[in-house]
Design a protein around this motif. Structure first.
Motif, PDB file in Angstrom:
ATOM      1  N   CYS A 177      -5.545   2.233   8.045  1.00 56.32           N
ATOM      2  CA  CYS A 177      -5.155   3.035   6.879  1.00 56.32           C
ATOM      3  C   CYS A 177      -6.382   3.716   6.284  1.00 56.32           C
ATOM      4  CB  CYS A 177      -4.495   2.127   5.846  1.00 56.32           C
ATOM      5  SG  CYS A 177      -4.033   2.971   4.320  1.00 56.32           S
ATOM      6  N   CYS A 213      -6.127  -2.203   0.594  1.00 56.95           N
ATOM      7  CA  CYS A 213      -5.223  -2.246   1.744  1.00 56.95           C
ATOM      8  C   CYS A 213      -5.890  -3.026   2.872  1.00 56.95           C
ATOM      9  CB  CYS A 213      -4.890  -0.822   2.198  1.00 56.95           C
ATOM     10  SG  CYS A 213      -3.731  -0.796   3.581  1.00 56.95           S
ATOM     11  N   CYS A 235       0.856  -1.182   0.000  1.00 52.27           N
ATOM     12  CA  CYS A 235       0.000   0.000   0.000  1.00 52.27           C
ATOM     13  C   CYS A 235       0.900   1.243   0.000  1.00 52.27           C
ATOM     14  CB  CYS A 235      -0.894   0.001   1.242  1.00 52.27           C
ATOM     15  SG  CYS A 235      -1.772   1.551   1.505  1.00 52.27           S
ATOM     16  N   CYS A 255       0.434   3.348   3.532  1.00 53.70           N
ATOM     17  CA  CYS A 255       0.893   2.891   4.846  1.00 53.70           C
ATOM     18  C   CYS A 255       1.979   1.817   4.767  1.00 53.70           C
ATOM     19  CB  CYS A 255      -0.286   2.354   5.665  1.00 53.70           C
ATOM     20  SG  CYS A 255      -0.934   0.789   5.038  1.00 53.70           S
TER      21      CYS A 255
HETATM   22 ZN   LIG Z   1      -2.679   1.196   3.558  1.00 54.79          ZN
END
Ligand SMILES: [Zn+2]
Length: 411
Positions: free
Chosen positions: A348, A343, A326, A329
């Motif tokens: 996140c 994600c 991702c 994050c």
């Molecule tokens: Zn993420």
């Protein structure tokens, strides 16, 4: 503007007995003509012409001799010639052809006698793929070429030049990395972060991806049908036509990628490092499909040479997990659908994202995160020293000294 010169190195792939004989005939006739013209102390092209005209050689080799012998006789006074001179051809003599569907993709046309030439498969130095693409697209100029044998293998070295724009002097930290993702749903996706760090202005070439997939499918089904009917020649020319169309799409998209970079201040284009992908076996089917199915190397090579033409640097980074991480994050996510990245980190904010854009941002981020290998040399001008990798025979002492006085022309 700066003129870049490079010596492209091609190894002729296993010539059959007939072709080997023809190559040796060319070499013997050339050596004889060279020695006779040298012994006759020809100091002008006209004098050299009077000697070499009698030999059974192509006009391209004769013309190269007419230029070369007077250089030797006027710049080099020792009375002896080395035996090991490569056969030189003037620039019009050679042709390059690319057949991306074949196992050996590149072919060169080597002049033999006046009206006779040999088409031979050739393996280029893979590091020089961008120059071959430039040459094949007519964006680079071919100069003199040299044919020689070393330890039973035949090589061809070709001098090539390109005009490139001078790049900005911005340091690595001052540059804005633009991630270039080559993918499935979208042929190419580019994205960069704005100065606040937000991914901005993503551009996807999805329709082009569809077009290329359709052309490839047509190619495989149609040529198989034609081949089973015994129409090999039709299959061949039909296939060439389809691959030309794919190449056109590639050129259109790679030109746009470089235009995108030009619209960003102090850009650097960031690509995934192909050697990482090739060396590693555990990238799985997805990576393999990308690598083989999409002309990955071809797209990279075209982006590279077009970027250098505009003075834009290109860097490569480790491709590991660029499609799985991702970009917000760093957590590993997954693709519920081809074009969607999800994600798995509950904390996140991102949730779902366009998968190719996520990949492109990850690629861009690696430029400054220390993952960049900095192994590529943009704007490399190695005109004088380059070309030794496949070790051309030393032309004799004459050439060694001449290199200093005549520069790129000498070798
Ligand atoms: Zn993420």
């Amino acid at each position: 503007m700066t003129e870049l010169t490079k010596t492209l190195e091609l190894k002729l792939v296993k010539p059959n007995a007939h072709k080997r004989r023809k190559l040796r005939e060319t070499r013997e006739a050339y050596q004889q003509a060279l020695h006779d013209a040298f012994d006759a102390q020809c100091t002008t092209q006209t004098e050299a012409n009077n000697v070499v005209v009698n030999y059974d050689l192509s006009g391209y080799a004769k013309n190269a001799l007419k230029k070369y012998v007077p250089q030797l006789t006027t710049t080099y006074n020792a009375g002896e010639l080395h035996d090991d001179h490569p056969v030189r051809f003037t620039n019009e003599g050679l042709r390059l052809d690319h057949k991306p569907k074949n196992a050996i993709e590149w072919y060169v046309k080597i002049p033999h006698h006046e009206d006779y030439h040999l088409w031979m498969p050739a393996q280029p130095n893979p590091e020089q793929r961008d120059w071959l693409e430039a040459l094949n697209a007519g964006d680079a100029t071919m100069g003199e070429s040299r044919l020689f044998e070393r330890d039973g293998t035949w090589y061809l070295h070709v001098t090539v030049t390109r005009d490139v724009e001078d790049g900005s002097e911005a340091s690595a930290e001052e540059r804005t990395p633009i991630g270039v993702d080559i993918g499935e749903a979208s042929l190419v996706t580019v994205c960069h972060r704005d100065r606040h760090g937000s991914p901005t202005a993503p551009e996807l070439w999805t329709d082009e991806g569809k077009t290329v997939r359709r052309l490839r499918k047509t190619y495989f089904t149609a040529t198989r049908r034609l081949q089973t009917r015994g129409s090999e020649r039709i299959a061949e020319s039909f296939g060439d036509d389809l691959w030309d169309q794919i190449d056109d799409v590639f050129h259109r998209v790679t030109r746009k990628v470089v235009e995108y970079a030009e619209s960003v201040e102090n850009p650097v284009l960031v690509l995934e490092d192909l050697t990482y992908i090739r060396e590693s076996m555990d990238y799985g089917e997805y990576m393999n499909r990308r690598l083989h199915g999409w002309g990955f190397a071809k797209l990279h090579a075209q982006i590279r040479y077009k970027a250098v033409e505009k003075g834009i640097p290109v860097e490569t980074v480790n491709p590991r997990n660029t499609s799985k991480d991702c970009h917000a994050c760093g957590e590993v996510g997954y693709r519920p659908r081809q074009a969607t990245f999800k994600c798995t980190n509950d904390a996140c904010w991102m949730g779902e994202y366009q998968a190719d854009v996520n990949g492109a941002v990850n690629i861009a981020d690696r430029y400054l995160s220390g993952e960049s290998r900095f192994r590529e040399h943009e704007n490399d001008d190695d005109s004088a020293e380059d070309g030794g990798r496949l070790t051309a025979p030393q032309d004799s002492q004459a050439d060694a000294t001449k290199q200093e006085t005549l520069g790129t022309y000498a070798s």
